[in-house]
Design a protein around this motif. Structure first.
Motif, PDB file in Angstrom:
ATOM      1  N   ARG A 131      -6.089  19.276   4.616  1.00 46.96           N
ATOM      2  CA  ARG A 131      -7.512  19.010   4.385  1.00 46.96           C
ATOM      3  C   ARG A 131      -7.756  18.644   2.929  1.00 46.96           C
ATOM      4  O   ARG A 131      -8.748  18.023   2.588  1.00 46.96           O
ATOM      5  CB  ARG A 131      -8.345  20.247   4.741  1.00 46.96           C
ATOM      6  N   VAL A 132      -6.847  19.056   2.048  1.00 45.33           N
ATOM      7  CA  VAL A 132      -6.900  18.723   0.624  1.00 45.33           C
ATOM      8  C   VAL A 132      -5.513  18.212   0.249  1.00 45.33           C
ATOM      9  O   VAL A 132      -4.512  18.725   0.732  1.00 45.33           O
ATOM     10  CB  VAL A 132      -7.230  19.973  -0.231  1.00 45.33           C
ATOM     11  N   HIS A 133      -5.461  17.188  -0.586  1.00 44.06           N
ATOM     12  CA  HIS A 133      -4.164  16.687  -1.039  1.00 44.06           C
ATOM     13  C   HIS A 133      -4.262  16.251  -2.497  1.00 44.06           C
ATOM     14  O   HIS A 133      -5.347  16.052  -3.013  1.00 44.06           O
ATOM     15  CB  HIS A 133      -3.667  15.534  -0.151  1.00 44.06           C
ATOM     16  N   LEU A 134      -3.103  16.123  -3.121  1.00 37.74           N
ATOM     17  CA  LEU A 134      -3.040  15.640  -4.504  1.00 37.74           C
ATOM     18  C   LEU A 134      -2.891  14.129  -4.501  1.00 37.74           C
ATOM     19  O   LEU A 134      -2.231  13.566  -3.629  1.00 37.74           O
ATOM     20  CB  LEU A 134      -1.850  16.256  -5.241  1.00 37.74           C
ATOM     21  N   ASP A 135      -3.497  13.473  -5.465  1.00 39.08           N
ATOM     22  CA  ASP A 135      -3.274  12.059  -5.741  1.00 39.08           C
ATOM     23  C   ASP A 135      -2.466  11.978  -7.034  1.00 39.08           C
ATOM     24  O   ASP A 135      -2.887  12.502  -8.061  1.00 39.08           O
ATOM     25  CB  ASP A 135      -4.588  11.302  -5.941  1.00 39.08           C
ATOM     26  N   VAL A 136      -1.300  11.360  -6.965  1.00 41.67           N
ATOM     27  CA  VAL A 136      -0.471  11.158  -8.146  1.00 41.67           C
ATOM     28  C   VAL A 136      -0.804   9.769  -8.664  1.00 41.67           C
ATOM     29  O   VAL A 136      -0.584   8.768  -7.997  1.00 41.67           O
ATOM     30  CB  VAL A 136       1.035  11.296  -7.801  1.00 41.67           C
ATOM     31  N   ARG A 137      -1.347   9.707  -9.860  1.00 42.14           N
ATOM     32  CA  ARG A 137      -1.881   8.469 -10.417  1.00 42.14           C
ATOM     33  C   ARG A 137      -0.767   7.645 -11.050  1.00 42.14           C
ATOM     34  O   ARG A 137      -0.497   7.748 -12.225  1.00 42.14           O
ATOM     35  CB  ARG A 137      -2.980   8.777 -11.430  1.00 42.14           C
ATOM     36  N   ALA A 138      -0.133   6.809 -10.262  1.00 43.83           N
ATOM     37  CA  ALA A 138       0.997   6.002 -10.729  1.00 43.83           C
ATOM     38  C   ALA A 138       0.603   4.580 -11.108  1.00 43.83           C
ATOM     39  O   ALA A 138       1.342   3.906 -11.811  1.00 43.83           O
ATOM     40  CB  ALA A 138       2.084   5.961  -9.656  1.00 43.83           C
ATOM     41  N   GLY A 139      -0.534   4.115 -10.608  1.00 44.67           N
ATOM     42  CA  GLY A 139      -0.923   2.726 -10.846  1.00 44.67           C
ATOM     43  C   GLY A 139      -2.284   2.576 -11.490  1.00 44.67           C
ATOM     44  O   GLY A 139      -2.929   1.530 -11.359  1.00 44.67           O
ATOM     45  N   THR A 140      -2.728   3.588 -12.211  1.00 43.65           N
ATOM     46  CA  THR A 140      -4.050   3.563 -12.829  1.00 43.65           C
ATOM     47  C   THR A 140      -4.247   2.315 -13.681  1.00 43.65           C
ATOM     48  O   THR A 140      -3.417   2.003 -14.542  1.00 43.65           O
ATOM     49  CB  THR A 140      -4.270   4.818 -13.685  1.00 43.65           C
ATOM     50  N   ASN A 175       3.827  18.169   3.091  1.00 44.10           N
ATOM     51  CA  ASN A 175       2.442  18.114   2.606  1.00 44.10           C
ATOM     52  C   ASN A 175       2.123  16.710   2.152  1.00 44.10           C
ATOM     53  O   ASN A 175       2.846  16.135   1.337  1.00 44.10           O
ATOM     54  CB  ASN A 175       2.241  19.096   1.446  1.00 44.10           C
ATOM     55  N   GLU A 176       1.031  16.147   2.650  1.00 46.10           N
ATOM     56  CA  GLU A 176       0.646  14.792   2.308  1.00 46.10           C
ATOM     57  C   GLU A 176       0.139  14.707   0.870  1.00 46.10           C
ATOM     58  O   GLU A 176      -0.496  15.617   0.367  1.00 46.10           O
ATOM     59  CB  GLU A 176      -0.465  14.283   3.248  1.00 46.10           C
ATOM     60  N   PHE A 177       0.449  13.576   0.241  1.00 50.97           N
ATOM     61  CA  PHE A 177      -0.138  13.232  -1.054  1.00 50.97           C
ATOM     62  C   PHE A 177      -0.150  11.714  -1.169  1.00 50.97           C
ATOM     63  O   PHE A 177       0.451  11.033  -0.356  1.00 50.97           O
ATOM     64  CB  PHE A 177       0.603  13.906  -2.235  1.00 50.97           C
ATOM     65  N   CYS A 178      -0.887  11.205  -2.132  1.00 55.38           N
ATOM     66  CA  CYS A 178      -0.997   9.767  -2.318  1.00 55.38           C
ATOM     67  C   CYS A 178      -0.487   9.362  -3.697  1.00 55.38           C
ATOM     68  O   CYS A 178      -0.694  10.073  -4.672  1.00 55.38           O
ATOM     69  CB  CYS A 178      -2.464   9.318  -2.234  1.00 55.38           C
ATOM     70  N   GLU A 228     -11.637  -4.805  -0.043  1.00 56.04           N
ATOM     71  CA  GLU A 228     -12.816  -5.107  -0.875  1.00 56.04           C
ATOM     72  C   GLU A 228     -13.287  -3.901  -1.693  1.00 56.04           C
ATOM     73  O   GLU A 228     -13.981  -4.051  -2.686  1.00 56.04           O
ATOM     74  CB  GLU A 228     -13.986  -5.592  -0.006  1.00 56.04           C
ATOM     75  N   GLU A 229     -12.916  -2.680  -1.268  1.00 48.97           N
ATOM     76  CA  GLU A 229     -13.412  -1.476  -1.928  1.00 48.97           C
ATOM     77  C   GLU A 229     -12.347  -0.682  -2.671  1.00 48.97           C
ATOM     78  O   GLU A 229     -12.652   0.024  -3.630  1.00 48.97           O
ATOM     79  CB  GLU A 229     -14.064  -0.553  -0.891  1.00 48.97           C
ATOM     80  N   ASN A 230     -11.105  -0.735  -2.233  1.00 47.75           N
ATOM     81  CA  ASN A 230     -10.059   0.135  -2.767  1.00 47.75           C
ATOM     82  C   ASN A 230      -8.831  -0.657  -3.191  1.00 47.75           C
ATOM     83  O   ASN A 230      -8.487  -1.663  -2.576  1.00 47.75           O
ATOM     84  CB  ASN A 230      -9.627   1.150  -1.700  1.00 47.75           C
ATOM     85  N   GLU A 231      -8.149  -0.138  -4.203  1.00 43.18           N
ATOM     86  CA  GLU A 231      -6.863  -0.693  -4.603  1.00 43.18           C
ATOM     87  C   GLU A 231      -5.784  -0.144  -3.680  1.00 43.18           C
ATOM     88  O   GLU A 231      -6.007   0.803  -2.940  1.00 43.18           O
ATOM     89  CB  GLU A 231      -6.551  -0.341  -6.059  1.00 43.18           C
ATOM     90  N   SER A 232      -4.597  -0.700  -3.736  1.00 42.48           N
ATOM     91  CA  SER A 232      -3.487  -0.259  -2.902  1.00 42.48           C
ATOM     92  C   SER A 232      -3.116   1.189  -3.199  1.00 42.48           C
ATOM     93  O   SER A 232      -3.251   1.670  -4.325  1.00 42.48           O
ATOM     94  CB  SER A 232      -2.272  -1.150  -3.122  1.00 42.48           C
ATOM     95  N   CYS A 233      -2.619   1.866  -2.169  1.00 41.25           N
ATOM     96  CA  CYS A 233      -2.256   3.271  -2.251  1.00 41.25           C
ATOM     97  C   CYS A 233      -1.061   3.517  -1.329  1.00 41.25           C
ATOM     98  O   CYS A 233      -1.030   3.002  -0.210  1.00 41.25           O
ATOM     99  CB  CYS A 233      -3.453   4.117  -1.812  1.00 41.25           C
ATOM    100  N   ALA A 259       4.118  -3.013  -7.607  1.00 38.75           N
ATOM    101  CA  ALA A 259       5.412  -2.775  -8.238  1.00 38.75           C
ATOM    102  C   ALA A 259       5.473  -1.361  -8.832  1.00 38.75           C
ATOM    103  O   ALA A 259       6.489  -0.670  -8.713  1.00 38.75           O
ATOM    104  CB  ALA A 259       5.690  -3.823  -9.310  1.00 38.75           C
ATOM    105  N   ALA A 260       4.394  -0.925  -9.474  1.00 36.75           N
ATOM    106  CA  ALA A 260       4.355   0.421 -10.051  1.00 36.75           C
ATOM    107  C   ALA A 260       4.424   1.481  -8.953  1.00 36.75           C
ATOM    108  O   ALA A 260       5.142   2.480  -9.087  1.00 36.75           O
ATOM    109  CB  ALA A 260       3.088   0.603 -10.892  1.00 36.75           C
ATOM    110  N   LEU A 261       3.694   1.256  -7.854  1.00 35.22           N
ATOM    111  CA  LEU A 261       3.732   2.200  -6.739  1.00 35.22           C
ATOM    112  C   LEU A 261       5.121   2.260  -6.120  1.00 35.22           C
ATOM    113  O   LEU A 261       5.632   3.340  -5.810  1.00 35.22           O
ATOM    114  CB  LEU A 261       2.698   1.829  -5.670  1.00 35.22           C
ATOM    115  N   GLU A 262       5.761   1.113  -5.961  1.00 34.60           N
ATOM    116  CA  GLU A 262       7.105   1.066  -5.381  1.00 34.60           C
ATOM    117  C   GLU A 262       8.113   1.784  -6.269  1.00 34.60           C
ATOM    118  O   GLU A 262       8.950   2.548  -5.781  1.00 34.60           O
ATOM    119  CB  GLU A 262       7.537  -0.376  -5.142  1.00 34.60           C
ATOM    120  N   ALA A 263       8.039   1.569  -7.565  1.00 36.64           N
ATOM    121  CA  ALA A 263       8.966   2.227  -8.489  1.00 36.64           C
ATOM    122  C   ALA A 263       8.804   3.747  -8.430  1.00 36.64           C
ATOM    123  O   ALA A 263       9.792   4.485  -8.365  1.00 36.64           O
ATOM    124  CB  ALA A 263       8.752   1.713  -9.914  1.00 36.64           C
TER     125      ALA A 263
END
Length: 128
Positions: free
Chosen positions: A67-76, A123-126, A109-114, A85-89
């Motif tokens: 119900r809650v997950h962490l987002d790891v900011r790899a492509g900010t 445990n899911e995370f993005c 149109e609203e979100n960048e790739s994830c 490419a940053a997400l793949e690496a």
């Protein structure tokens, strides 16, 4: 004036030390030495900026999506092919640590790739 509160994120898990080691590697956090069968583990951002992560052993296994997950900011700040490419690496690095790759959600149109991922206990995370 509001009181500033610190946040700790707690994970229920089967192997707290194993999961804590994974997240320490992902985030560059540190944890004290503990025996592998410890019923708990914790890791913290050495800079003090990020929240402490706490891992506690529970008897039941994971059954449903978090119900809650962490987002790891790899492509900010990145977009398009540079972001992919940053997400793949980062995804490749995390797979070597034991993470599992999930679905890649492409920009719209609203979100960048994830990139959806799972840690060593599912445990899911993005990666975003």
């Amino acid at each position: 004036m509001a009181t500033l509160r610190q946040v700790q994120v707690t994970f229920d898990c089967a192997e707290p030390v194993r999961v804590a080691r994974f997240w320490c590697e992902v985030l560059g956090y540190e944890m004290p030495a503990l025996p592998p069968d410890s019923p708990w583990a914790a890791c913290a951002d050495p800079t003090g900026a990020g929240p402490r992560l706490y891992f506690q052993r529970v008897p039941e296994g994971k059954v449903v999506k978090n119900r809650v997950h962490l987002d790891v900011r790899a492509g900010t700040g990145l977009v398009g092919e540079e972001r992919l490419a940053a997400l793949e690496a980062e995804c490749t690095r995390l797979e070597a640590l034991g993470a599992t790759r999930g679905k890649l959600l492409l920009a719209d149109e609203e979100n960048e790739s994830c990139q959806l991922m799972q840690d060593v206990e599912g445990n899911e995370f993005c990666l975003d």
